[in-house]
Design an enzyme around this catalytic site. Structure first.
Site, PDB file in Angstrom:
ATOM      1  N   PHE A 134      19.249  14.668   1.079  1.00  7.65           N
ATOM      2  CA  PHE A 134      18.258  15.436   0.505  1.00  7.65           C
ATOM      3  C   PHE A 134      18.809  16.388  -0.404  1.00  7.65           C
ATOM      4  O   PHE A 134      19.864  16.951  -0.179  1.00  7.65           O
ATOM      5  CB  PHE A 134      17.780  16.451   1.940  1.00  7.65           C
ATOM      6  CG  PHE A 134      16.391  16.840   1.533  1.00  7.65           C
ATOM      7  CD1 PHE A 134      15.345  16.412   1.360  1.00  7.65           C
ATOM      8  CD2 PHE A 134      16.594  18.399   1.284  1.00  7.65           C
ATOM      9  CE1 PHE A 134      13.964  17.134   0.995  1.00  7.65           C
ATOM     10  CE2 PHE A 134      15.517  19.070   0.745  1.00  7.65           C
ATOM     11  CZ  PHE A 134      13.990  18.584   0.686  1.00  7.65           C
ATOM     12  N   ASP A 203      23.291  16.998   9.166  1.00  5.86           N
ATOM     13  CA  ASP A 203      22.097  17.598   9.095  1.00  5.86           C
ATOM     14  C   ASP A 203      20.901  16.910   9.852  1.00  5.86           C
ATOM     15  O   ASP A 203      20.707  15.533   9.550  1.00  5.86           O
ATOM     16  CB  ASP A 203      21.508  17.522   7.545  1.00  5.86           C
ATOM     17  CG  ASP A 203      20.109  18.275   7.349  1.00  5.86           C
ATOM     18  OD1 ASP A 203      19.248  18.306   8.297  1.00  5.86           O
ATOM     19  OD2 ASP A 203      19.784  18.418   6.154  1.00  5.86           O
ATOM     20  N   TYR A 228      10.466  22.880  11.374  1.00  6.19           N
ATOM     21  CA  TYR A 228       8.943  22.676  11.311  1.00  6.19           C
ATOM     22  C   TYR A 228       8.382  20.953  11.200  1.00  6.19           C
ATOM     23  O   TYR A 228       7.327  20.565  10.913  1.00  6.19           O
ATOM     24  CB  TYR A 228       8.623  23.233   9.801  1.00  6.19           C
ATOM     25  CG  TYR A 228       9.381  23.025   8.625  1.00  6.19           C
ATOM     26  CD1 TYR A 228       9.408  21.636   7.883  1.00  6.19           C
ATOM     27  CD2 TYR A 228      10.341  23.894   8.347  1.00  6.19           C
ATOM     28  CE1 TYR A 228      10.373  21.801   6.922  1.00  6.19           C
ATOM     29  CE2 TYR A 228      11.242  23.801   7.302  1.00  6.19           C
ATOM     30  CZ  TYR A 228      11.256  22.558   6.644  1.00  6.19           C
ATOM     31  OH  TYR A 228      12.079  22.469   5.468  1.00  6.19           O
ATOM     32  N   LYS A 229       9.487  20.323  11.378  1.00  3.32           N
ATOM     33  CA  LYS A 229       9.208  18.684  11.307  1.00  3.32           C
ATOM     34  C   LYS A 229       9.028  18.331  12.721  1.00  3.32           C
ATOM     35  O   LYS A 229       7.915  18.470  13.407  1.00  3.32           O
ATOM     36  CB  LYS A 229      10.317  17.786  10.810  1.00  3.32           C
ATOM     37  CG  LYS A 229      10.696  18.595   9.283  1.00  3.32           C
ATOM     38  CD  LYS A 229      11.819  17.547   8.841  1.00  3.32           C
ATOM     39  CE  LYS A 229      12.410  18.106   7.297  1.00  3.32           C
ATOM     40  NZ  LYS A 229      11.300  17.886   6.337  1.00  3.32           N
ATOM     41  N   ARG A 382       5.877   7.358   2.116  1.00  2.71           N
ATOM     42  CA  ARG A 382       6.668   7.659   3.017  1.00  2.71           C
ATOM     43  C   ARG A 382       5.581   8.013   4.203  1.00  2.71           C
ATOM     44  O   ARG A 382       4.523   8.939   4.302  1.00  2.71           O
ATOM     45  CB  ARG A 382       7.372   9.026   2.940  1.00  2.71           C
ATOM     46  CG  ARG A 382       8.413   9.229   4.117  1.00  2.71           C
ATOM     47  CD  ARG A 382       9.255  10.335   3.580  1.00  2.71           C
ATOM     48  NE  ARG A 382       8.582  11.631   3.735  1.00  2.71           N
ATOM     49  CZ  ARG A 382       9.312  12.824   3.911  1.00  2.71           C
ATOM     50  NH1 ARG A 382      10.642  12.921   4.098  1.00  2.71           N
ATOM     51  NH2 ARG A 382       8.598  14.073   3.878  1.00  2.71           N
TER      52      ARG A 382
HETATM   53  C1  LIG Z   1      17.311  16.435   5.465  1.00  2.00           C
HETATM   54  C2  LIG Z   1      16.728  17.879   5.127  1.00  2.00           C
HETATM   55  N1  LIG Z   1      17.377  18.995   5.073  1.00  2.00           N
HETATM   56  C3  LIG Z   1      16.723  20.022   4.667  1.00  2.00           C
HETATM   57  C4  LIG Z   1      15.519  20.318   4.491  1.00  2.00           C
HETATM   58  C5  LIG Z   1      14.889  21.430   3.940  1.00  2.00           C
HETATM   59  O1  LIG Z   1      15.547  22.661   4.419  1.00  2.00           O
HETATM   60  P1  LIG Z   1      14.840  24.117   4.246  1.00  2.00           P
HETATM   61  O2  LIG Z   1      14.388  24.436   5.780  1.00  2.00           O
HETATM   62  O3  LIG Z   1      16.022  24.928   4.001  1.00  2.00           O
HETATM   63  O4  LIG Z   1      13.854  23.938   3.234  1.00  2.00           O
HETATM   64  C6  LIG Z   1      14.855  18.996   4.363  1.00  2.00           C
HETATM   65  C7  LIG Z   1      13.324  19.291   4.048  1.00  2.00           C
HETATM   66  O5  LIG Z   1      12.573  18.420   3.934  1.00  2.00           O
HETATM   67  C8  LIG Z   1      15.374  17.842   4.524  1.00  2.00           C
HETATM   68  O6  LIG Z   1      14.704  16.853   4.625  1.00  2.00           O
END
Ligand SMILES: Cc1ncc(COP(=O)(O)O)c(C=O)c1O
Length: 423
Positions: A134, A203, A228-229, A382
């Protein structure tokens, strides 16, 4: 071959089906975007209202103590720990995933540098990651590499093992890839990183609440993830951060704010880090967002008596497998190419298809037809599957709508071509 009736039968036999009641879902819509923004748990609306009206409105400043606000980062952290193979007291909720990644990457680089002091080993100047990681992960790593005079090297997943050598400081990976849904072998890659003398940072944005994770079992060093996911914490929900207990008292993170101090209310002029993971807090926690996030985490923990993450994983594999099977059967000849792994052991809880032309417009047309997924540039459609609320019959209906949009060519209409800021 599956049909609508067999999908409905699978729903009737599904022991997780009652979990859907926890969520506010629109009747006519099929939501396949819980990997971007989880659905609202019904409890969250009432809980946030209570936090606003009573705890803030009536309790005012007293609520930091009386309503337990001050302990929320740790309390929520302990709950998330149950979902990712961490122990109580090892994980806190704070800030965003990007900010937490900056903290743990800095801490990891600091540990590697400290271990190298006085050593005859060549200095470690390489940070490794995946090319299609990402972007925020890559941007944060790139910034840190520049700051530390190191290089960030981007690899294909299958190249990683060969590239781990004595010059690598940190291997930083996302467990489930955001564009392909490919899941990496956390235990094997962490072991390989350690064998090379490097640290492993993970991550878990697309893993926490989506697939079983065993951070301690894998011996990982640091991890971050999104609220939030799949944790259903609401838009912009705070993220989480974990560090292996073996690093607890040596690690330093650069955002040394007062909430990460050992005794913030002593107001001393010098910084003394809190013991363990507490030092990863920085400023005042986003209280209202945390109250919503707690309901989201609870909605996932509600699966524990029914088999927990393992049971969710089994259903997720069945849902994603069904989707692949139906799309390939019913949408054949419409130019969709599967980009997610066909092998369920390598697949997270999402399915992505690439299409040379019109991927963005097709997603917009699907949304108009009540089948909500998203588009990831340049060419990916997706679809995320959340077994807490997605039914087998929804998968059937989703493919029905996809087939119609493709067969009718609806997506070619001008209104679907205008790209919005968020895709
Ligand atoms: C793998 C990954 N890391 C980080 C993030 C987002 O990070 P943040 O909460 O800092 O916007 C996402 C967002 O979709 C993501 O898919």
């Amino acid at each position: 071959m599956q049909d609508k009736i067999s999908c409905q039968r699978q729903d009737e036999a599904d022991r997780l089906r009652g979990l859907r009641e926890q969520f506010q879902l629109n009747d006519d819509e099929i939501y396949l975007d819980g990997n971007s923004l989880g659905v609202l748990p019904r409890a969250a609306a009432a809980r946030v209202q209570q936090a606003v009206v009573q705890e803030w409105g009536q309790g005012l400043i007293r609520s930091w103590n009386d309503a337990g606000w001050i302990d929320l980062p740790q309390r929520l952290g302990d709950k998330i720990a149950r979902l990712v193979g961490a122990a109580p007291g090892e994980l806190v909720v704070a800030d965003s995933t990007s900010v937490n990644l900056y903290k743990v990457m800095s801490a990891a680089l600091g540990l590697v540098a400290a271990d190298a002091l006085g050593s005859t080993r060549p200095s470690r100047t390489r940070i490794l990651s995946e090319r299609s990681n990402f972007p925020t992960d890559l941007y944060i790593a790139e910034g840190l590499a520049r700051q530390h005079g190191m290089t960030l090297e981007l690899l294909e997943p299958d190249e990683i093992l060969d590239q781990l050598d004595e010059r690598v400081a940190v291997l930083m990976l996302t467990h489930v890839n955001y564009r392909t849904g490919r899941m990496l072998d956390m235990a094997a890659l962490t072991r390989a990183a350690h064998d090379a003398g490097a640290l492993a940072v993970w991550d878990l944005a697309h893993s926490a609440g989506a697939v079983p994770v065993d951070l301690n079992g894998a011996g990982a060093d640091f991890a971050v993830g999104c609220g939030y996911k799949y944790l259903n914490g609401g838009p912009g929900a705070p993220a989480f951060v974990w560090a292996n207990a073996r690093h607890a008292d040596r690690m330093r993170q650069p955002l040394s704010g007062w909430m990460g101090h050992a005794a913030p209310f002593q107001f001393t002029p010098d910084y003394q880090p809190a013991p363990g993971i507490g030092r990863y807090l920085c400023g005042t926690p986003a209280l209202l967002s945390m109250t919503a996030l707690e309901c989201g985490i609870d909605s996932v923990l509600a699966a524990e008596p029914l088999g927990g993450m393992q049971a969710l994983r089994e259903k997720s594999i069945a849902l994603t497998g069904l989707f692949i099977e139906l799309v390939e059967e019913r949408c054949a000849g419409h130019g969709l190419t599967l980009v997610s792994p066909r092998d369920p052991a390598l697949r997270g809880s999402q399915v992505c298809f690439a299409r040379e032309e019109g991927a963005y417009a097709i997603v917009q047309a699907l949304i108009e037809r009540g089948m909500i997924g998203d588009f990831r540039a340049p060419d990916v459609l997706r679809f995320g599957f959340t077994p807490l609320y997605t039914r087998y019959a929804d998968v059937w209906e989703a493919v029905e709508r996809l087939q119609q949009v493709l067969a009718e060519g609806l997506w070619r209409e001008a209104r679907f071509q205008r790209q919005a800021a968020v895709t």
